[in-house]
Motif scaffolding. Structure first.
Motif, short mmCIF file in Angstrom:
data_model
loop_
_atom_site.label_atom_id
_atom_site.label_comp_id
_atom_site.label_asym_id
_atom_site.label_seq_id
_atom_site.Cartn_x
_atom_site.Cartn_y
_atom_site.Cartn_z
N GLN A 30 0.81 -1.21 0.00
CA GLN A 30 0.00 0.00 0.00
C GLN A 30 0.85 1.26 0.00
N LEU A 101 -5.78 -5.94 -2.55
CA LEU A 101 -6.05 -4.53 -2.74
C LEU A 101 -5.08 -3.90 -3.74
N HIS A 102 -5.59 -3.01 -4.56
CA HIS A 102 -4.73 -2.15 -5.36
C HIS A 102 -3.84 -1.35 -4.41
N ALA A 105 -5.52 1.55 -2.71
CA ALA A 105 -6.87 1.36 -2.17
C ALA A 105 -7.06 2.02 -0.81
N HIS A 109 -9.70 5.01 0.43
CA HIS A 109 -10.61 4.97 1.58
C HIS A 109 -10.41 6.19 2.46
N GLY A 124 -15.63 -0.44 -1.52
CA GLY A 124 -14.56 -0.63 -2.48
C GLY A 124 -15.10 -1.35 -3.71
N HIS A 190 -14.96 -5.92 1.11
CA HIS A 190 -14.08 -4.77 0.95
C HIS A 190 -14.88 -3.47 1.14
N ASP A 234 -11.60 3.79 -7.13
CA ASP A 234 -10.15 3.75 -6.99
C ASP A 234 -9.72 2.94 -5.76
N ALA A 235 -10.66 2.57 -4.91
CA ALA A 235 -10.38 1.58 -3.87
C ALA A 235 -10.64 0.21 -4.49
N ALA A 236 -9.79 -0.13 -5.44
CA ALA A 236 -10.02 -1.32 -6.27
C ALA A 236 -9.38 -2.55 -5.65
N SER A 237 -9.93 -3.70 -6.00
CA SER A 237 -9.42 -4.96 -5.45
C SER A 237 -9.79 -6.12 -6.35
#
Length: 315
Positions: A30, A101-102, A105, A109, A124, A190, A234-237
């Motif tokens: 992260q 998680l990206h 992410a 958040h 997410g 998520h 943009d809180a991608a997973s």
């Protein structure tokens, strides 16, 4: 004493050490703004595999704590409550084992929460989540576990395996604050929420002892307490596929939805067991209950629905 972290990531797990490793590795990648920080709490619901070792192996890369509760059956709600109780961050991010998680992410958040004066509940975006492990083998072959960002970028560009809620967003838009029941889409594979608000509303209901609905229940209470629901793409997973039974999960969820309806016993809650989640929003809109004047609190919605029902029946 060190300053508290900006957020706490809570990961419940049970006998999925291989999936947990992927999740923790993605957390170790992260990227937060300078000075930003987070902690990770893994709550083990009684595993008998090498989950504890998977956590111990990553202490040097993460601010990481591990809690173990005895195996007394399915207790994911209780496991997440352990995380909420021990959280030092002002925001709790809930992530399931096997969710990658990206690298941006957690920053997304934090941006969502930091940009609002009121508490928010963030959803997410989850690629590759499937209901019966459909396409599971192909997805596993195509995920680059060493670079989830690259896989997420490729799947997005190719429009492959989008979030299951994509049809909901396409149908109703992404301004979730305009919807009557956005809590139906707040799935704890998520999501995030304000830690203080989570504690005020009582956390997860530990009466849910099988798969499904404990997140919908908490989302409902967050909404009634004033949380504003937000989608952050943009809180991608990525949700790593694993064996599961759609039929078994749906049977479990059906029983839990009945409990949910009986517990709250409001017109909105009573729609949950017998209607698809997207149908519920349609029903509320058809009764003129989808505008902000009646959707900001469920007490208001319930009274309005009761009145609409009475007028429709001639009472």
């Amino acid at each position: 004493m060190s300053a508290p972290p900006d957020c706490t990531v809570i990961v419940p797990t049970y006998n999925r050490s291989h999936l947990l490793r992927h999740t923790l590795d993605s957390l170790a990648r992260q990227r937060l703004s300078p000075g930003g920080s987070f902690e990770v709490i893994v709550v083990d619901d009684g595993s008998t595999d090498d989950t504890a070792e998977a956590v111990a192996d990553r202490h040097d890369r993460l601010d990481l704590r591990y809690f173990f509760q005895e195996d007394q059956g399915y207790r994911v709600a209780a496991a997440r409550n352990v995380g909420i109780h021990h959280a030092r961050g002002g925001i709790c991010v809930f992530v399931d084992s096997g969710v990658l998680l990206h690298s941006g992410a957690l920053a997304a958040h934090l941006a969502a929460h930091g940009g609002s004066e009121d508490p928010v509940a963030v959803m997410g975006y989850v690629h590759c989540f499937n209901e019966g492990n459909e396409d599971g083998e192909q997805i596993l072959r195509e995920i680059d576990f060493t670079d989830p960002d690259a896989s997420l970028r490729r799947f997005t560009e190719q429009q492959r395996w989008p979030d299951l809620r994509e049809s909901y967003y396409a149908r109703y838009g992404e301004e979730l604050g305009a919807l009557t029941a956005p809590w139906l889409m707040w799935w704890t594979c998520h999501v995030s929420a304000d830690t203080a608000q989570l504690r005020r509303v009582g956390g997860f209901d530990e009466a849910y002892r099988s798969w499904g609905a404990e997140d919908v229940d908490l989302g409902y209470r967050l909404h009634t307490a004033g949380a504003r629901f937000v989608l952050r793409r943009d809180a991608a997973s990525l949700h790593v596929p694993h064996p599961k039974s759609y039929r078994s999960n749906m049977a479990s969820a059906a029983a839990n939805y009945r409990y949910f309806a009986e517990k709250f016993d409001t017109p909105v809650a009573r729609l949950v067991p017998d209607h698809h989640f997207e149908e519920i929003e349609d029903l509320l809109r058809s009764r003129g209950l989808a505008d902000g004047a009646v959707t900001d609190r469920f007490g208001t919605v319930s009274r309005a629905m009761d009145q609409a029902t009475a007028e429709g029946s001639g009472r």
